[in-house]
Motif scaffolding. Structure first.
Motif, PDB file in Angstrom:
ATOM      1  N   ARG A 119       0.856  -1.196   0.000  1.00 52.26           N
ATOM      2  CA  ARG A 119       0.000   0.000   0.000  1.00 52.26           C
ATOM      3  C   ARG A 119       0.891   1.245   0.000  1.00 52.26           C
ATOM      4  O   ARG A 119       1.689   1.450   0.915  1.00 52.26           O
ATOM      5  N   GLN A 125      -1.846   1.565 -11.310  1.00 47.29           N
ATOM      6  CA  GLN A 125      -2.974   0.717 -11.704  1.00 47.29           C
ATOM      7  C   GLN A 125      -2.953   0.488 -13.211  1.00 47.29           C
ATOM      8  O   GLN A 125      -2.506   1.333 -13.976  1.00 47.29           O
ATOM      9  N   TYR A 260     -19.806   4.926  -6.913  1.00 42.13           N
ATOM     10  CA  TYR A 260     -20.480   4.824  -8.208  1.00 42.13           C
ATOM     11  C   TYR A 260     -21.027   3.444  -8.546  1.00 42.13           C
ATOM     12  O   TYR A 260     -21.711   3.272  -9.544  1.00 42.13           O
ATOM     13  N   LEU A 279      -5.766  -7.847  -5.064  1.00 42.20           N
ATOM     14  CA  LEU A 279      -4.978  -7.685  -6.295  1.00 42.20           C
ATOM     15  C   LEU A 279      -5.643  -6.704  -7.247  1.00 42.20           C
ATOM     16  O   LEU A 279      -4.991  -5.963  -7.958  1.00 42.20           O
ATOM     17  N   GLY A 282     -13.314  -4.117  -8.935  1.00 40.05           N
ATOM     18  CA  GLY A 282     -14.090  -3.387  -9.930  1.00 40.05           C
ATOM     19  C   GLY A 282     -15.571  -3.607  -9.754  1.00 40.05           C
ATOM     20  O   GLY A 282     -16.019  -4.118  -8.723  1.00 40.05           O
ATOM     21  N   ALA A 303      -9.806  -2.147 -11.886  1.00 37.64           N
ATOM     22  CA  ALA A 303      -8.412  -1.706 -11.928  1.00 37.64           C
ATOM     23  C   ALA A 303      -7.592  -2.717 -11.147  1.00 37.64           C
ATOM     24  O   ALA A 303      -8.014  -3.170 -10.075  1.00 37.64           O
TER      25      ALA A 303
END
Ligand code: HAM
Length: 421
Positions: A119, A125, A260, A279, A282, A303
């Motif tokens: 992280r 990406q 979204y 990993l 989406g 992504a």
């Protein structure tokens, strides 16, 4: 000493070939599935992310790198690519010809998160989006593409998680029940969760705090509240995955950190990664294009975290992907050094990867150097050989050595393709 900023890192030559491998394989596989690349800016107006990702998400609330430029405009280093891609899709009217657009992008993203293994504050990406169709078949196709990619890269020990988080028709009723149940158990939830009950009750479901798990596990499942179209969509996705032989786990707690999404969300986790085990992730975002000012358009995509893909590559792939020169030139003496430079230029134009260094080395040192690099063949040019227009070609695999006229070197190298170690 000035060092790089916390949460950012240099990707050094030792590792870069692994990045190239993932980038190359992704581009090749995405191409097979009909995706086209798009390059997007690294910063956008802040409003794009606030409106696109959602004001009450962690990303927008706490993680964005936002600044005003010299013109007093509020700009943000992109925390993700979907909002930018949709902005470009609308701006360039990529919907003009009708039908489906399959697009992908790659590059750095920026989030002010607590850095740890896997992280980072600047991370990378590769994302792909399908704009147009509503079909669960498209979702299964995209997931199939990811399975093939991971297969090609040797990434195993993975799990596909799927969920449906409903749509504007069915989610409000679920949210009302959820909020009520969360309020009733607020005493057993962390401070972050308690704050989210009012602003984003769905996010309580994927709280990672161990102290919240008992209470969170007892919360209702969104899958029990889906409307008929969402339920049928979800069932059809599962059927398509079944037809493709793709194993999945249903996880009604997986709501993901972006506002979204509607209907399908998914993630693939890896057992090789530790705490930051996602990993890629989406889902479907049917309202986003319209919300950002475009025509009503269905959207679905993902992504993948490039940093995490690289971390998850198995040892065999890591070891085998380092580029190795085809041949090392070992000139011994000044005349030989000059001649070697000309030979190297010729061989490189003929397509060979050639290593030549300009240090005065002994033959032993040249061979040690070539062995360390894993180069299969060495061309030894002494001053005497140079005079005679010849070189000794030594295979470091068999140990064989032959004398070759320099004019024939290229042809001989081609005739005897040496297996690299
Ligand atoms: P996301 O889940 O926020 O989704 O990020 C996708 C992937 O990016 C994660 O699974 C992870 O591999 C990687 N990632 C995220 N944050 C970091 C970080 N701080 N350091 C390293 N890797 C990270 C999205 O970004 C959506 N735009 C995905 C999408 C596309 N949904 C629809 N289309």
């Amino acid at each position: 000493m000035i060092t790089c900023v916390r949460g950012t890192r240099d990707i050094l030559p030792d590792e870069i070939h692994l990045w190239h491998l993932v980038e190359r394989e992704s581009a090749a596989i995405f191409d097979r599935y009909g995706f086209e690349e798009l390059r997007l800016p690294i910063f956008e107006v802040t409003e794009l992310f606030a409106r696109g990702i959602g004001d009450t998400t962690d990303i927008v609330e706490k993680e964005m790198y936002t600044f005003t430029d010299r013109n007093d405009q509020s700009l943000t280093l992109r925390p993700e690519g979907t909002a930018s891609l949709v902005r470009a899709y609308i701006q360039h009217q990529l919907y003009k010809d009708g039908g489906t657009r399959k697009l992908y992008y790659a590059g750095p993203m920026f989030r002010y998160e607590r850095p740890q293994k896997g992280r980072y504050r600047q991370f990378y990406q590769i994302g792909a989006e399908v704009l147009g169709p509503d079909s669960p078949g498209v979702e299964a196709e995209v997931i199939d593409m990811l399975m093939l990619l991971m297969d090609r890269l040797g990434i195993g020990d993975t799990r596909l998680w799927i969920n449906s988080i409903g749509c504007p028709a069915c989610r409000p009723a679920f949210l009302a029940v959820l909020q009520e149940r969360e309020q009733a158990t607020a005493g057993r939830l962390c401070a972050d969760c308690v704050r989210r009950i009012a602003v984003n009750p769905l996010r309580v479901l994927d709280c990672k705090n161990p102290d919240c798990q008992d209470a969170v596990n007892a919360l209702p499942s969104i899958l029990d509240y889906l409307c008929a179209p969402c339920r049928s969509h979800h069932e059809r996705l599962k059927k398509h995955l079944g037809l493709l032989g793709i194993a999945y786990h249903e996880n009604p707690r997986m709501v993901r950190g972006l506002d979204y999404y509607v209907k399908t969300t998914f993630e693939i986790t890896s057992g090789a990664l530790g705490a930051q085990n996602s990993l890629l992730g989406g889902g479907r975002y049917d309202g986003l294009v319209e919300q950002l000012g475009g025509p009503p358009t269905h959207g679905f995509g993902f992504a993948l975290g490039l940093d995490r893909f690289v971390l998850a590559l198995p040892e065999a792939v890591r070891a085998g992907s380092r580029p190795v020169p085809d041949v090392h030139l070992a000139p011994l003496g000044e005349t030989a050094q000059e001649l070697a430079q000309v030979v190297a230029a010729r061989l490189r134009r003929a397509g060979f990867a050639v290593s030549q260094d300009f240090q005065d080395r002994s033959l032993k040192s040249h061979l040690r150097h070539a062995n360390r690099m894993g180069v299969p063949r060495v061309v030894i040019i002494g001053d005497a050989e140079a005079e005679a227009g010849q070189a000794a070609l030594k295979s470091l695999i068999t140990g064989d050595q032959i004398l070759v006229p320099l004019t024939e070197l290229e042809a001989v190298l081609r005739q005897q393709p040496a297996e690299k170690e």
